[in-house]
Design a protein around this motif. Structure first.
Motif, short mmCIF file in Angstrom:
data_model
loop_
_atom_site.label_atom_id
_atom_site.label_comp_id
_atom_site.label_asym_id
_atom_site.label_seq_id
_atom_site.Cartn_x
_atom_site.Cartn_y
_atom_site.Cartn_z
N LEU A 262 0.83 -1.20 0.00
CA LEU A 262 0.00 0.00 0.00
C LEU A 262 0.87 1.25 0.00
N GLY A 263 1.96 1.23 0.77
CA GLY A 263 2.88 2.37 0.77
C GLY A 263 3.50 2.61 -0.59
N ALA A 264 3.90 1.50 -1.26
CA ALA A 264 4.47 1.64 -2.60
C ALA A 264 3.44 2.20 -3.57
N SER A 265 2.18 1.83 -3.39
CA SER A 265 1.11 2.34 -4.25
C SER A 265 0.84 3.82 -3.99
N ASP A 266 0.82 4.20 -2.71
CA ASP A 266 0.49 5.57 -2.32
C ASP A 266 1.68 6.53 -2.38
N GLY A 267 2.89 5.99 -2.49
CA GLY A 267 4.08 6.85 -2.41
C GLY A 267 4.34 7.32 -0.99
N LYS A 268 4.02 6.46 -0.01
CA LYS A 268 4.22 6.77 1.40
C LYS A 268 4.88 5.59 2.09
N VAL A 269 5.23 5.76 3.36
CA VAL A 269 5.80 4.66 4.14
C VAL A 269 4.98 4.49 5.40
N TYR A 270 4.41 3.30 5.56
CA TYR A 270 3.57 3.03 6.72
C TYR A 270 4.23 2.11 7.75
N ILE A 271 5.31 1.45 7.35
CA ILE A 271 5.94 0.46 8.22
C ILE A 271 7.37 0.24 7.74
N GLY A 272 8.18 -0.42 8.55
CA GLY A 272 9.57 -0.69 8.18
C GLY A 272 9.70 -1.76 7.11
N PRO A 273 10.93 -2.12 6.74
CA PRO A 273 11.16 -3.08 5.66
C PRO A 273 10.78 -4.49 6.07
N GLN A 274 10.55 -5.31 5.07
CA GLN A 274 10.28 -6.72 5.32
C GLN A 274 11.55 -7.42 5.78
N MET A 275 12.68 -7.04 5.17
CA MET A 275 13.94 -7.72 5.46
C MET A 275 15.05 -6.71 5.64
N ALA A 276 15.98 -7.00 6.54
CA ALA A 276 17.18 -6.18 6.72
C ALA A 276 18.41 -7.07 6.64
N LYS A 277 19.43 -6.56 6.02
CA LYS A 277 20.72 -7.25 5.97
C LYS A 277 21.70 -6.48 6.84
N LEU A 278 22.22 -7.15 7.87
CA LEU A 278 23.22 -6.52 8.73
C LEU A 278 24.61 -7.00 8.32
N ASN A 279 25.39 -6.11 7.75
CA ASN A 279 26.78 -6.40 7.45
C ASN A 279 27.60 -6.16 8.71
N ILE A 280 28.24 -7.18 9.24
CA ILE A 280 28.95 -7.02 10.52
C ILE A 280 30.46 -7.11 10.40
N THR A 281 30.99 -7.59 9.27
CA THR A 281 32.44 -7.64 9.10
C THR A 281 32.78 -7.81 7.62
N ASN A 282 34.01 -7.43 7.25
CA ASN A 282 34.48 -7.73 5.89
C ASN A 282 35.63 -8.73 5.91
N ARG A 283 35.87 -9.36 7.05
CA ARG A 283 36.88 -10.42 7.14
C ARG A 283 36.37 -11.67 6.41
N CYS A 284 37.27 -12.43 5.84
CA CYS A 284 36.85 -13.67 5.18
C CYS A 284 37.98 -14.69 5.19
N THR A 285 37.60 -15.96 5.22
CA THR A 285 38.55 -17.06 5.17
C THR A 285 38.79 -17.57 3.75
N LEU A 286 37.93 -17.15 2.82
CA LEU A 286 37.99 -17.66 1.45
C LEU A 286 38.23 -16.55 0.44
N ARG A 287 38.56 -16.97 -0.79
CA ARG A 287 38.63 -16.05 -1.91
C ARG A 287 37.90 -16.68 -3.09
N CYS A 288 36.59 -16.80 -2.94
CA CYS A 288 35.77 -17.43 -3.97
C CYS A 288 35.88 -16.65 -5.28
N ARG A 289 36.00 -17.35 -6.37
CA ARG A 289 36.26 -16.69 -7.65
C ARG A 289 35.08 -15.88 -8.15
#
Length: 335
Positions: A17-44
């Motif tokens: 409904l918010g997307a239809s009206d151009g308004k925001v009535y509630i928070g997002p469905q999903m959030a991604k929390l980036n907590i570090t940029n350390r990694c054990t791999l180097r996937c190609r």
């Protein structure tokens, strides 16, 4: 208490409904929390640590624990449905990962850990405090794993999956273990072997996804037959984007964004304003409206090959149906 299916449906209705009206009535469905940029791999195929990607050489960063707690409070206040604990690397490498999971395990929203599975086996108990885990394992055998993912961790990863399955069965039957299989030229056609492997390990399912194509991984790009129509069409394909009503993420510099693919384009900064305030800000609304108009394909290069096209079109069809019903009601009232 976790969010009921009925409540999730009600919340999705408010977002549409918010997307239809151009308004925001509630928070997002999903959030991604980036907590570090350390990694054990180097996937190609990795967007951060692949060989040839200069991102890998950047300074190591971790999300400050106090900032993490503030984000969790805001996400609860925003009434998000689910949170992915992720990063431009391996989230279990954060020095306070166990403390973070202890906090997240008490939240009303669903929590998923997005991992490469290379953590020490003792960390399985911390991972189990989430509701699910998605483990990147894109090869069914040790040799291909080393070639694709850059290190010899195949045995450790498979043993961790097996241990998580045993802990799930003994302590938390609702916990889900999904294996992410990133399709590329080297593993194309091996999905059947992967499914057999994960059944043997006790995982719950396989998520096959096409690799993101970058200048440094063109040599393992899937054949043209494996590409979606959107990837073939590139920037000539325009469509509305509603991610600004459904998704939010942070970066380790404090920025807030609405898409993983254009995460370098952020809206304000959580060091200056809370995530809650940013979500309802005029600046974020301007970005949302640009997406709704279909302007992102002109503004951001990755949007020309968006992998979420079908999701965006589904929202657009729902909005169209809502508007038709509204117009029908108005016509009926005027008679």
């Amino acid at each position: 208490m976790k969010i009921s299916i009925k409540e999730k449906m009600n919340r999705r209705g408010l977002r549409v409904l918010g997307a239809s009206d151009g308004k925001v009535y509630i928070g997002p469905q999903m959030a991604k929390l980036n907590i570090t940029n350390r990694c054990t791999l180097r996937c190609r195929y990795c967007g951060a640590h692949a060989p040839g990607n200069p991102w890998h050489l950047r300074k190591r960063k971790d999300l400050p624990f106090d900032q993490f707690k503030e984000l969790v409070r805001d996400l609860k206040r925003l009434k998000v449905d689910s949170v992915d604990i992720s990063g431009d690397g391996e989230p279990t490498l954060h020095p306070r990962f166990a403390d973070m999971m202890a906090i997240l395990g008490r939240q009303p929203f669903d929590v998923a850990v997005v991992s490469n599975g290379t953590f020490p086996s003792a960390v399985c108990r911390d991972v189990l405090k989430a509701d699910s885990v998605r483990i990147n394992l894109s090869a069914p055998d040790r040799e291909l794993y080393k070639e694709l993912q850059g290190q010899d961790f195949f045995v450790r990863v498979t043993e961790n999956i097996r241990k998580l399955a045993a802990l799930r069965d003994a302590r938390k039957p609702g916990f889900r273990i999904h294996i992410v299989f990133v399709v590329n030229r080297l593993n194309a056609g091996l999905e059947g072997r992967m499914r057999a492997l994960i059944r043997h390990l006790g995982a719950d399912g396989l998520i096959a996804k096409k690799m993101d194509v970058h200048p440094y991984d063109l040599d393992i790009r899937p054949g043209s037959g494996a590409l979606s129509p959107e990837l073939k069409q590139g920037s000539s394909c325009r469509f509305p984007c509603f991610e600004g009503w459904f998704f939010v993420m942070n970066d380790l510099g404090g920025g807030v964004g609405w898409c993983c693919s254009v995460q370098q384009k952020t809206v304000l900064n959580i060091k200056k304003r809370s995530l809650y305030d940013i979500w309802f800000s005029k600046e974020f609304m301007r970005i949302r409206m640009a997406g709704r108009r279909g302007d992102f394909q002109k503004m951001f290069e990755p949007c020309g090959a968006c992998i979420h096209v079908d999701e965006q079109r589904k929202v657009a069809r729902t909005i169209l149906a809502m508007n038709r019903k509204k117009m029908a009601r108005q016509r009926g009232e005027s008679l």
